[in-house]
Design a protein around this motif. Structure first.
Motif, mmCIF file in Angstrom:
data_model
loop_
_atom_site.group_PDB
_atom_site.id
_atom_site.type_symbol
_atom_site.label_atom_id
_atom_site.label_comp_id
_atom_site.label_asym_id
_atom_site.label_seq_id
_atom_site.Cartn_x
_atom_site.Cartn_y
_atom_site.Cartn_z
ATOM 1 N N ALA A 148 7.296 70.536 37.155
ATOM 2 C CA ALA A 148 7.943 69.794 38.244
ATOM 3 C C ALA A 148 9.209 70.516 38.693
ATOM 4 N N GLU A 149 10.012 70.932 37.723
ATOM 5 C CA GLU A 149 11.268 71.605 38.061
ATOM 6 C C GLU A 149 11.014 72.920 38.796
ATOM 7 N N ALA A 150 10.023 73.664 38.317
ATOM 8 C CA ALA A 150 9.727 74.965 38.941
ATOM 9 C C ALA A 150 9.302 74.787 40.394
ATOM 10 N N ASN A 151 8.700 73.629 40.691
ATOM 11 C CA ASN A 151 8.218 73.400 42.050
ATOM 12 C C ASN A 151 9.100 72.426 42.831
ATOM 13 N N LYS A 152 10.282 72.177 42.291
ATOM 14 C CA LYS A 152 11.252 71.277 42.935
ATOM 15 C C LYS A 152 10.626 69.933 43.318
ATOM 16 N N ALA A 153 9.817 69.431 42.412
ATOM 17 C CA ALA A 153 9.196 68.125 42.645
ATOM 18 C C ALA A 153 9.742 67.138 41.618
ATOM 19 N N CYS A 154 9.761 65.862 41.986
ATOM 20 C CA CYS A 154 10.137 64.817 41.031
ATOM 21 C C CYS A 154 8.913 64.403 40.232
ATOM 22 N N LEU A 155 9.140 63.992 39.012
ATOM 23 C CA LEU A 155 8.094 63.379 38.207
ATOM 24 C C LEU A 155 8.716 62.125 37.597
ATOM 25 N N ASN A 156 8.352 60.978 38.150
ATOM 26 C CA ASN A 156 8.924 59.700 37.712
ATOM 27 C C ASN A 156 7.869 58.873 36.993
ATOM 28 N N TYR A 157 8.278 58.106 36.003
ATOM 29 C CA TYR A 157 7.298 57.438 35.134
ATOM 30 C C TYR A 157 7.874 56.179 34.499
ATOM 31 N N GLU A 158 8.662 55.443 35.276
ATOM 32 C CA GLU A 158 9.249 54.198 34.745
ATOM 33 C C GLU A 158 8.187 53.277 34.175
ATOM 34 N N ALA A 159 7.031 53.229 34.823
ATOM 35 C CA ALA A 159 5.974 52.293 34.415
ATOM 36 C C ALA A 159 5.271 52.719 33.131
ATOM 37 N N ALA A 160 5.524 53.951 32.678
ATOM 38 C CA ALA A 160 4.801 54.441 31.495
ATOM 39 C C ALA A 160 5.325 53.821 30.206
ATOM 40 N N VAL A 161 6.565 53.350 30.220
ATOM 41 C CA VAL A 161 7.159 52.764 29.019
ATOM 42 C C VAL A 161 7.624 51.345 29.318
ATOM 43 N N ALA A 162 7.065 50.390 28.612
ATOM 44 C CA ALA A 162 7.517 49.000 28.702
ATOM 45 C C ALA A 162 7.382 48.411 30.107
#
Lengths: 440, 440
Positions: free
Chosen positions: B121-135
């Motif tokens: 994600a960082e190499a491609n300047k993209a966000c990777l969000n995952y709030e829903a993955a935990v709790a």
């Protein structure tokens, strides 16, 4: 990595000193997390000579915070002065006008000028962050501004004042009076020398006003909050609550109703089984009901230098990362006018404690008054005064305590019923009335 | 206002459908809060004909999520397929390689490939969000990534699996066996047909692995988690816990120790007075101890389509606003290697339940074994089997339950003592051992 972000801290009390120390202690970690270093370069406080636990000689020093806001070479102005006008307001406005970001812990300032300051920040493309202004170390502002963005909120409520919660907790745990608890809280530093602002609910109201705006997308309306403090709560109420399955908490509640939004601060009966009932001592807690997420509750320290500094630094880190969240969750011009729901239209259950003159028919009179106001009673507890001596003589001159728990009714009905009861001369003193909050 | 942000949703199960519905229902509000409109333009699922409660005719349809990730005209790829490899992994990688932001609820994927995906994600300047993955609906990822940025975390722990918590809650409330509770949970849809992954603790471990990385700034190490499920918990344990002032919860705990970081998932005795003990049913809760903020606890729904969708949409709104938080709180290359603290070095109190052969000296033998291992006992409860019949005859052939609560000791000492006790033939079955967690 980008150039270090330069911070000016105005106000070097407990929180200000903790912010300086936190940034110094965890500087490396914060730089990694925020993408750039964060350095305090300027400070403002009146007394330069006082020992604050850190070396301030490297900072540019300003006696006047407004001068610092106007002239210092800083990227973020951290306002920790306090007060809803004077130097706090003037310096925040001065910083925002220069396009300098502001981080503040000042609930009073936001409760009074929040919408105006939000507009000023937006006009100058500056951030105005204030996580520390509500519930200290609890990230409720971020949760509302960001995490709950996809939800329609129906209610937000919480324990927002640690002083009151400490007093109510001690009253229950130790069976001691409000006055004794307050004195203890003052001795332990949990209450101010002049505690009025806390115990009368004003502090809770300031925080609630901000939360209401964030939760409902409305303009801040801190003057429209129904306000009742905890000074009238007696050990008799605490004990009756316990026996009936409740605990008494000072809650700030904002709730959407058919006629508008209720904002109210008052002692509240909460079921013992509810999460909020378990929040003891100086802790704070905030619960939000969202239509998609359901109920989310955040619990943590609501005050204290270090906990508050944690929130201030989180706000700084957000700015360092370039996050630009609208001050009140959405552009100030999109905030709806706050439509006040009249307190008289409030619906809920009520706890009533009466000192009944022990005469034939008194109780029937009370029941009739409640019935005529359309109020149904869920439970009635009548207690003879006990002296511990079973041989004590019946004494018709001593009023007898009677506790009523009503089913859901309206505030206007309760007020009317109590007035009628008073007018009949069947009670010896002003009735006590505590609202019951429906909770999961 | 900027052009609408185009969303592609891969996976249209319960959560995917809820995301589409949420964005449609609260589109106006989200646009105001995020600064731009957010529109679903593409979806991917296998069966196009199934009724999902919304009209999908306006969306570009992909049977293959990887194709959608590679070709669709979208700004954000929302991965709700599940699984730690296959189409979920392939499509997420494909999207990130195109520089398309990713939002996912996939804990297994992150627990296994999180660091690698963060780098991508960082190499491609993209966000990777995952709030829903935990709790689920609880904003713990944001709290750790952003709100706690100024804190050194010493411990994070929580109830991260609603199925297990439901079963343990029911076992206590209704006094019924693990097997009966599990069957009920399956009937009510709280447990899968194959519940192994939940009840053996794997699901909790995935979430804990992610939380550990966020809390301590270490590389994700999901294979280094000590794992114990709830299948061995009996009503006898639940009852003994109750009598001793505890409740049993399946906790995921990550804790900094002198030798490294402990990551452990196991049934845990928590004091009844602790906040975590009050989390009932399918609710989740996460507590974080930070050196500045103190302890913050977040409580809310850990699963369910709507609650999970709330977190997915919050992640989308963050991207729409332009917030770019590093995937694991700091750049992937700055994450420290995870240093595992050996479970045998774990320190804490222990609950031990023994079935003691009722012979002279058996109890003395047990006390001697504990003493030789250097373990002090805080309490000992010996109970005769009760049949409700006071005239029942004493029967030396029926093993008698004995409960021990130890003071703080080490895992290695306990294991050694129990082995010795076993070898002496004084107990009739494998001892039960449940760790006690020190909580406020």
């Amino acid at each position: 990595m980008a150039e270090a972000l330069k911070i000016g801290v105005a106000g070097l009390g407990t929180v200000g000193a903790a912010v300086v120390q936190l940034l110094s202690k965890h500087g490396g970690q914060i730089a990694r997390k925020a993408g750039r270093a964060v350095t305090v370069t300027a400070v403002s406080a009146r007394d330069r000579s006082r020992d604050r636990g850190f070396d301030a000689s490297g900072f540019e020093w300003f006696t006047d915070p407004v001068e610092m806001a106007e002239k210092a070479d800083i990227d973020i102005f951290v306002e920790l002065i306090g007060g809803d006008n004077g130097p706090a307001e003037d310096s925040v406005r001065a910083a925002l006008k220069r396009g300098i970001h502001v981080v503040t812990a000042n609930k009073a300032l936001l409760a009074r000028h929040g919408v105006d300051l939000a507009g000023l920040a937006e006009a100058n493309k500056a951030c105005l962050n204030y996580e520390a202004a509500v519930a200290g170390g609890i990230p409720i502002v971020k949760t509302l501004r960001e995490s709950m963005a996809g939800n329609d909120v129906s209610r937000i409520y919480g324990i927002l004042n640690g002083t009151c919660n400490y007093i109510l907790t001690r009253m229950e745990a130790d069976g001691i009076s409000f006055e004794d608890c307050l004195a203890d809280a003052q001795r332990l530093g949990y209450a101010e020398a002049d505690p009025t602002f806390d115990i009368e609910g004003n502090d809770t109201a300031h925080k609630l006003a901000i939360l209401t705006s964030l939760a409902f997308g409305t303009k801040i309306a801190s003057d429209d909050i129904y306000l009742e403090g905890i000074t009238s709560i007696t050990t008799a109420d605490i004990q009756a609550a316990d026996e009936l399955g409740f605990r008494i908490k000072l809650l700030g509640v904002a709730q959407r109703t058919e006629t508008g939004i209720e904002q109210r601060v008052h002692p509240t009966m909460v079921p013992k089984s509810s999460a909020i009932a378990r929040i003891d001592g100086v802790l704070n807690a905030v619960a939000v009901d969202g239509d998609f997420v359901g109920e989310v509750i955040l619990v943590g320290p609501g005050a204290g230098g270090n906990a508050t500094a944690s929130s201030v630094v989180a706000d700084i880190a957000d700015i360092a990362r370039g996050d630009e969240t609208p001050v009140l969750g959405m552009p100030a011009e999109d905030l709806k006018d706050y439509q006040r729901a009249r307190m008289r239209m409030h619906e809920g259950g009520y706890y009533i404690r009466l000192a009944v003159n022990d005469r034939p028919g008194a109780f029937g009179e009370i029941a009739r008054c409640m019935g005529e106001a359309g109020i149904s009673l869920e439970s009635i507890v009548q207690k003879r005064h006990s002296t511990g001596d079973v041989h004590v003589k019946y004494n018709a001159d001593v009023p007898q305590p009677v506790i009523l728990i009503t089913y859901e009714t309206t505030e206007v009905a309760i007020k009317q019923a109590l007035e009628t009861i008073m007018s009949k001369g069947v009670v010896a003193e002003q009735p006590q009335m505590i609202r019951i909050e429906k909770l999961n």
